[in-house]
Design a protein around this motif. Structure first.
Motif, PDB file in Angstrom:
ATOM      1  N   ILE A 148      -2.387   2.307   5.325  1.00 25.59           N
ATOM      2  CA  ILE A 148      -1.984   3.707   5.447  1.00 25.59           C
ATOM      3  C   ILE A 148      -3.180   4.500   5.951  1.00 25.59           C
ATOM      4  O   ILE A 148      -4.318   4.277   5.525  1.00 25.59           O
ATOM      5  CB  ILE A 148      -1.480   4.260   4.101  1.00 25.59           C
ATOM      6  CG1 ILE A 148      -0.089   3.684   3.796  1.00 25.59           C
ATOM      7  CG2 ILE A 148      -1.437   5.784   4.102  1.00 25.59           C
ATOM      8  CD1 ILE A 148       0.482   4.094   2.449  1.00 25.59           C
TER       9      ILE A 148
ATOM     10  N   TYR B 200      -6.745   3.209   4.563  1.00 24.12           N
ATOM     11  CA  TYR B 200      -6.596   2.531   3.275  1.00 24.12           C
ATOM     12  C   TYR B 200      -5.914   1.182   3.502  1.00 24.12           C
ATOM     13  O   TYR B 200      -4.907   1.094   4.209  1.00 24.12           O
ATOM     14  CB  TYR B 200      -5.733   3.355   2.324  1.00 24.12           C
ATOM     15  CG  TYR B 200      -6.312   4.709   1.992  1.00 24.12           C
ATOM     16  CD1 TYR B 200      -7.132   4.883   0.875  1.00 24.12           C
ATOM     17  CD2 TYR B 200      -6.033   5.819   2.791  1.00 24.12           C
ATOM     18  CE1 TYR B 200      -7.660   6.129   0.562  1.00 24.12           C
ATOM     19  CE2 TYR B 200      -6.564   7.070   2.488  1.00 24.12           C
ATOM     20  CZ  TYR B 200      -7.377   7.212   1.375  1.00 24.12           C
ATOM     21  OH  TYR B 200      -7.904   8.441   1.083  1.00 24.12           O
TER      22      TYR B 200
ATOM     23  N   THR C 129       0.877  -1.176   0.000  1.00 25.75           N
ATOM     24  CA  THR C 129       0.000   0.000   0.000  1.00 25.75           C
ATOM     25  C   THR C 129       0.908   1.218   0.000  1.00 25.75           C
ATOM     26  O   THR C 129       1.804   1.334   0.845  1.00 25.75           O
ATOM     27  CB  THR C 129      -0.931  -0.003   1.225  1.00 25.75           C
ATOM     28  OG1 THR C 129      -1.673  -1.225   1.237  1.00 25.75           O
ATOM     29  CG2 THR C 129      -1.908   1.164   1.168  1.00 25.75           C
ATOM     30  N   CYS C 130       0.706   2.112  -0.959  1.00 23.40           N
ATOM     31  CA  CYS C 130       1.683   3.167  -1.261  1.00 23.40           C
ATOM     32  C   CYS C 130       1.030   4.542  -1.250  1.00 23.40           C
ATOM     33  O   CYS C 130       0.045   4.777  -1.969  1.00 23.40           O
ATOM     34  CB  CYS C 130       2.310   2.940  -2.635  1.00 23.40           C
ATOM     35  SG  CYS C 130       2.920   1.270  -2.930  1.00 23.40           S
ATOM     36  N   LEU C 131       1.601   5.471  -0.473  1.00 20.07           N
ATOM     37  CA  LEU C 131       1.210   6.882  -0.528  1.00 20.07           C
ATOM     38  C   LEU C 131       2.186   7.621  -1.429  1.00 20.07           C
ATOM     39  O   LEU C 131       3.385   7.687  -1.133  1.00 20.07           O
ATOM     40  CB  LEU C 131       1.225   7.493   0.872  1.00 20.07           C
ATOM     41  CG  LEU C 131       1.071   9.019   0.931  1.00 20.07           C
ATOM     42  CD1 LEU C 131      -0.280   9.475   0.368  1.00 20.07           C
ATOM     43  CD2 LEU C 131       1.266   9.537   2.350  1.00 20.07           C
TER      44      LEU C 131
ATOM     45  N   THR D 136     -11.163   1.276   1.377  1.00 18.33           N
ATOM     46  CA  THR D 136     -10.999   2.382   2.317  1.00 18.33           C
ATOM     47  C   THR D 136     -12.264   2.625   3.114  1.00 18.33           C
ATOM     48  O   THR D 136     -13.372   2.300   2.660  1.00 18.33           O
ATOM     49  CB  THR D 136     -10.596   3.671   1.567  1.00 18.33           C
ATOM     50  OG1 THR D 136     -10.361   4.725   2.504  1.00 18.33           O
ATOM     51  CG2 THR D 136     -11.678   4.109   0.594  1.00 18.33           C
TER      52      THR D 136
ATOM     53  N   VAL E 150      -3.334   7.255  -2.645  1.00 21.01           N
ATOM     54  CA  VAL E 150      -2.898   5.994  -2.070  1.00 21.01           C
ATOM     55  C   VAL E 150      -3.247   4.887  -3.059  1.00 21.01           C
ATOM     56  O   VAL E 150      -4.388   4.796  -3.525  1.00 21.01           O
ATOM     57  CB  VAL E 150      -3.559   5.719  -0.705  1.00 21.01           C
ATOM     58  CG1 VAL E 150      -3.108   4.379  -0.157  1.00 21.01           C
ATOM     59  CG2 VAL E 150      -3.232   6.840   0.284  1.00 21.01           C
TER      60      VAL E 150
END
Length: 619
Positions: free
Chosen positions: A498, A314, A117-119, A305, A126
């Motif tokens: 996140i 998220y 999971t990437c911001l 989410t 996200v």
């Protein structure tokens, strides 16, 4: 009253609590002159000033520029090295995952599966990355489920390396040669084997010995390696070096960074590594083939989410069940004022247990590969649905494990959704969390399925594959949408998470633990959001986990609540009186959260779980 984990600031608070809690200046300034002396029996480091109880086993780690919290110190350091060389959060995540493959091989592999999971700070978005391979196309759906626990027929298509490349291509900066350098060194030159890994190898010795390519690495000389002995995996070192060489060859031929990374990907999925895996699988009666490898691709998607008490949470979408589970659990307990209840007390714990039961019943009824089945994701995530399901909770009594909600238009009610003898097989994973100087954040949870995955090192690659086709990841019943089938991706429990506060970074975290992952992360989020704990206190607080017999697929399953031994006896007595069946486990036995938390000022602190080998490194 002595200082305790619930009262770390009591009169007995000593030097570690003062310094670790950030209260040193204030507290020392209030002490008498003699107490502030720099020598004698009241000096800050004198034995008589020591605390009578340790509030935390790890200190929070400042990450003003960036840092990594990972499931092993060498992985955390490798990732931080990438950040200090100008790399991004993605570069750090790839380097750390590669090292985890070497130092925690029972739970991680480039031929395993996982989620990230990437911001992306630049866009504020996200994103989720799924790197989970499906069942080989040759799989026989009528196979004896026992053959999918371990062995040559248990192999799922390798996914993790494709995920490493997808992360590096989209968000990375450094070449693969830099990212894999630490892992290659530890595999080739060796590293001191952690005692816990030595224990896992010893416990699994009988099964590891069944497969010669595996025994050659994990049972050198026919015996499990000793704790802290120098452990090497030369075939893995050669495989990782060959991938770096494929990148270098492409760069020499004029390829830019992106095309060179793709060349390494192709070497794995369409070149010599895929060829070796295919040769070995075919010779040993397995189902994996070149066509399965060539067809594989990691997938970018929107995470699932929910908004919980004003914060946006998220988590991983299908084919992870955990994102749905965590979000529904949060939605259910949002109807209760948890902050007003004593943390760890019987009433608050009861509400969390009941929310987990309901969410698991719903998720296990419907979750499956969306390429094969229609899944009511929006309904499962909705606040209205949670309000209806919340009505099942009796504040004073434990309810039986319920049937999943019947949602019109989805599963045919005539289908028997679970069989009585379908006992789930557990899973083992590892997790890491990264923040970088630009404000990007990534959490990754990666797995080989059950411990040591298939137990089969694929030929001369040094790689273990995921046994994600086993019962647990797949459903035990032929009528369920998550039954094993050719090409279908069985469910993972990975749920890297996140949390944003009105678009600002608040938290990145994840945990291993198979069936307990969603439960662990749920309790951790409650500790941070409802109870306002710092990250290390939230990680180390006592946890519980529900276990189901025969499995969570079965309505009416017998539920046992496994309680870490540090819970107050009044809590266990209260839960027992409510009708919960409890089992006391070790004091630090459930899950292993790695994470980074930002406070209102934006200060970022990393935490790591002492339940395993987790460690955080910041700079």
């Amino acid at each position: 009253m002595a200082a305790t984990p619930s009262n770390p600031n009591g009169p007995a608070m000593g030097r570690r609590a003062l310094l670790g809690g950030g209260l040193g200046v204030v507290a020392l300034s209030a002490m008498p002159i003699r107490a502030r002396a720099q020598s004698g029996d009241r000096a800050p480091d004198a034995p008589r000033t020591g605390t009578t109880a340790v509030a935390q086993h790890r200190v929070e780690v400042p990450m003003p520029t960036g840092g990594v919290s990972a499931g092993h110190p060498l992985a955390a350091m490798a990732g931080t090295r990438m950040l200090m060389q100008g790399g991004s959060a993605a570069d750090a995540a790839v380097a750390a995952m590669a090292v985890m493959n070497v130092v925690e091989p029972w739970a991680s592999s480039a031929a395993g599966n996982g989620f990230a999971t990437c911001l992306d700070c630049k866009s504020g978005k996200v994103l989720s990355l799924a790197f989970a391979g499906g069942a080989p196309k040759l799989l026989d759906p009528n196979v004896d489920p026992k053959l999918l626990d371990h062995g040559h027929k248990a192999v799922a298509v390798p996914g993790a390396f494709g995920g490493w490349i997808a992360l590096a291509r989209r968000f990375g900066r450094l070449p693969l040669s830099t990212l894999l350098e630490p892992a290659i060194g530890y595999a080739r030159d060796g590293h001191p084997l952690d005692p816990s890994i030595a224990m896992f190898i010893r416990r699994a010795q009988k099964t590891l010995a069944l497969y010669p390519t595996t025994a050659a690495i994990f049972l050198p000389g026919g015996q499990p390696p000793e704790p802290r002995s120098i452990f090497r995996n030369m075939p893995l070192a050669r495989t990782l070096q060959a991938l770096v060489d494929a990148e270098a060859k492409a760069r020499k031929g004029g390829a830019d960074r992106d095309r060179a990374l793709q060349a390494a990907h192709d070497y794995f999925y369409a070149g010599p590594i895929a060829q070796e895996m295919t040769r070995f699988s075919e010779n040993q009666g397995g189902w994996l083939r070149m066509a399965d490898m060539r067809a594989y691709a990691a997938k970018w998607a929107d995470p699932v989410t929910t908004n919980y008490r004003g914060l946006d949470v998220y988590c991983s979408p299908l084919t992870s069940r955990t994102g749905l589970e965590v979000c529904e659990q949060l939605n259910i307990v949002e109807g209760f004022d948890l902050a007003a209840l004593p943390a760890g007390g019987p009433q608050a714990t009861h509400l969390l247990i009941e929310a987990i039961k309901i969410a698991k019943a719903d998720v296990y009824r419907y979750a499956a590969d969306p390429a094969f089945s229609k899944i009511p994701v929006d309904m499962l995530l909705s606040k209205g649905f949670a309000a209806q399901r919340r009505k099942l909770i009796d504040p004073a009594r434990a309810v039986a494990y319920p049937e999943g909600a019947k949602i019109a238009g989805y599963i045919d009610d005539r289908v028997q959704l679970a069989v009585r003898d379908g006992r789930s097989r557990g899973g083992d994973t590892t997790s890491l969390a990264v923040v970088d100087a630009d404000g990007n954040a990534i959490a990754v949870t990666t797995t080989v399925g059950g411990g040591f995955g298939t137990f089969v090192v694929m030929g001369d690659t040094g790689l273990l594959c995921n046994n994600g086709l086993r019962v647990g990841s797949s459903a035990p019943d032929k009528g369920h949408p998550n039954t094993v089938a050719p090409g279908k991706i069985a469910l993972l429990g990975n749920g890297p998470t996140i949390v944003l506060d009105k678009g600002r970074f608040r938290l990145v975290c994840g945990s291993p633990g198979g069936e307990t992952i969603g439960q662990t992360q749920f309790q951790f989020l409650i500790n941070v959001i409802d109870r306002g704990m710092g990250i290390q206190a939230a990680i180390e607080a006592p946890r519980f986990a529900l276990d189901a017999e025969p499995s969570f697929y079965q309505p009416g399953a017998a539920i046992t609540v496994q309680m870490e031994g540090r819970f107050d006896p009044a809590t266990t007595q209260g839960l027992t009186a409510m009708g919960h069946r409890l089992e006391t486990v070790g004091p630090y036995a459930i899950g292993s959260v790695q994470g980074v938390l930002a406070d209102a000022s934006g200060a970022r602190m990393g935490g790591a779980d002492p339940r395993r080998m987790g460690y955080a490194v910041g700079y």
